[in-house]
Design a protein around this motif. Structure first.
Motif, PDB file in Angstrom:
ATOM      1  N   GLN A 164     -11.259  -2.135   8.323  1.00 17.32           N
ATOM      2  CA  GLN A 164     -12.271  -2.854   7.527  1.00 17.32           C
ATOM      3  C   GLN A 164     -13.813  -2.685   8.239  1.00 17.32           C
ATOM      4  O   GLN A 164     -14.011  -2.549   9.306  1.00 17.32           O
ATOM      5  CB  GLN A 164     -12.258  -4.371   7.390  1.00 17.32           C
ATOM      6  N   GLY A 192      -6.373   1.089   3.998  1.00 20.32           N
ATOM      7  CA  GLY A 192      -5.276   0.787   4.352  1.00 20.32           C
ATOM      8  C   GLY A 192      -4.034   1.638   4.283  1.00 20.32           C
ATOM      9  O   GLY A 192      -4.159   2.773   3.544  1.00 20.32           O
ATOM     10  N   GLN A 193      -3.322   1.865   5.362  1.00 17.06           N
ATOM     11  CA  GLN A 193      -2.089   2.978   5.339  1.00 17.06           C
ATOM     12  C   GLN A 193      -1.087   2.399   4.709  1.00 17.06           C
ATOM     13  O   GLN A 193      -0.888   1.362   4.296  1.00 17.06           O
ATOM     14  CB  GLN A 193      -1.831   3.500   6.764  1.00 17.06           C
ATOM     15  N   PHE A 221       1.692  -5.676   3.084  1.00 16.71           N
ATOM     16  CA  PHE A 221       1.007  -6.880   3.557  1.00 16.71           C
ATOM     17  C   PHE A 221       1.093  -8.101   2.925  1.00 16.71           C
ATOM     18  O   PHE A 221       1.663  -8.156   1.801  1.00 16.71           O
ATOM     19  CB  PHE A 221      -0.424  -6.307   3.723  1.00 16.71           C
ATOM     20  N   VAL A 244       0.709  -1.242   0.118  1.00 16.61           N
ATOM     21  CA  VAL A 244      -0.065   0.080   0.079  1.00 16.61           C
ATOM     22  C   VAL A 244       0.984   1.204   0.001  1.00 16.61           C
ATOM     23  O   VAL A 244       1.503   1.351   0.807  1.00 16.61           O
ATOM     24  CB  VAL A 244      -0.879  -0.077   1.276  1.00 16.61           C
ATOM     25  N   THR A 273      -2.881   0.585  10.697  1.00 19.16           N
ATOM     26  CA  THR A 273      -2.639   0.223   9.344  1.00 19.16           C
ATOM     27  C   THR A 273      -3.590  -0.078   8.412  1.00 19.16           C
ATOM     28  O   THR A 273      -3.787   0.022   7.376  1.00 19.16           O
ATOM     29  CB  THR A 273      -1.358  -0.544   9.242  1.00 19.16           C
ATOM     30  N   LEU A 274      -4.568  -0.897   9.028  1.00 16.91           N
ATOM     31  CA  LEU A 274      -5.958  -1.638   7.865  1.00 16.91           C
ATOM     32  C   LEU A 274      -6.985  -1.780   8.659  1.00 16.91           C
ATOM     33  O   LEU A 274      -6.977  -2.345   9.845  1.00 16.91           O
ATOM     34  CB  LEU A 274      -5.231  -2.964   7.765  1.00 16.91           C
TER      35      LEU A 274
END
Length: 323
Positions: A162, A111-112, A116, A74, A159-160
């Motif tokens: 959802q 996502g930062q 991943f 990302v 960082t992620l």
């Protein structure tokens, strides 16, 4: 707009080969998109993408005979709308695989800037997604706020994130298949025709199928909507068997139920809409050869014959009667 992520398919196998040709068994070839595929002896991986001014659209499909761990970088913080039309994927970390999106589910994911690893199991996986320029969304902050309330799940610390995955509706499928099947346009026209289905999908992320209708009735309404959009944009309608497959319903059952609820056959409905559209195009002085091509006829003679059968006159005799 900025491409915010990179999938390193080439790192999966040093012997894999990359090319622009799509795999023969791809679920959907996007005519206006760029594409790249990778092949090795056991698997193929494919990505199609189109970068419009305000939208970055992508379709990722994988066919694998073994479990894969795929590196994703990302490179720019962004929010994506994603739809698992087949298979799904998990996030891989030191403690194992964390399920993220499963088949027939949709979600928002943010996502930062980070690297991943995602994991997919043996079989076929097909994820369609897009991200939208923040400056475009910011024009409507009261309606399209995408804060923590809509993205409550922290998949990876800081960082992620959802949203809660929800079912892909039949109306979602209608918009997705229409979006993926758009005909190539010139310059800014290509971008502009993408914005309407994307806008509809953004709005539908928070909605479900109409609860007043049965599941098959929702499918029927979505199929009708899809057919109407294709014909209104002068694009051929797929065969009924393809429509049934895309909306996950048996072809014969779709036909029987359509006839019982709509009081006409689905094939006749498509035929009727085509010839109503043909009259509009003829009135606008569109050439018969162009109309035949746009409505999916093999040639002008086939269109003239079908037009005569439906309207009782040939196209050349029909136009004067409209003045």
């Amino acid at each position: 707009m900025i491409r915010s992520f990179h999938i390193h398919f080439g790192d999966l196998n040093p012997d894999s080969t990359a090319e622009s040709r799509l795999p023969r068994d791809i679920s959907f070839a996007i005519a206006y998109a760029q594409s790249r595929s990778w092949y090795d002896k056991d698997n193929w991986y494919s990505m199609q993408w189109y970068n419009a001014k305000h939208v970055y659209l992508y379709s990722i499909e994988i066919e694998t005979k073994r479990k894969l761990q795929i590196p994703i970088e990302v490179s720019y913080p962004d929010i994506h709308w994603q739809y698992a039309l087949k298979g799904g994927y998990s996030l891989k970390d030191d403690h194992g695989a964390i399920p993220v999106l499963s088949e027939d589910r949709k979600h928002l994911i943010r996502g930062q800037k980070e690297n991943f690893d995602i994991e997919v199991g043996q079989g076929r996986h097909w994820i369609v997604g897009f991200n939208v320029a923040a400056s475009w969304l910011d024009r409507y902050p009261e309606d399209l706020s995408l804060g923590s309330a809509l993205l409550p799940h922290e998949l990876a610390r800081d960082t992620l994130y959802q949203s809660v995955p929800s079912a892909i509706t039949d109306q979602d499928r209608a918009e997705l298949y229409y979006l993926l099947g758009l005909c190539p346009g010139r310059h800014i026209l290509q971008d502009s025709q993408i914005y309407v289905p994307v806008s509809n999908l953004v709005e539908q992320m928070r909605t479900l199928d109409d609860p007043s209708l049965s599941p098959i009735q929702n499918k029927i309404q979505a199929v009708k909507y899809y057919i109407q959009k294709r014909i209104a944009k002068n694009q051929p309608v797929p065969p009924i068997s393809v429509l049934a497959n895309r909306f996950y319903v048996d072809k014969d059952y779709l036909g029987r139920t359509y006839r019982s609820t709509e009081k006409e056959g689905l094939a006749h409905y498509i035929y009727r809409l085509k010839h109503e559209r043909a009259v509009q195009l003829l009135s606008n002085k569109v050439a018969v050869s162009t109309i035949a091509e746009q409505l999916g006829y093999s040639d002008s003679a086939a269109f003239r014959k079908a037009f005569k059968k439906y309207h009782k006159v040939y196209p050349s005799a029909y136009i004067p009667t409209q003045h």
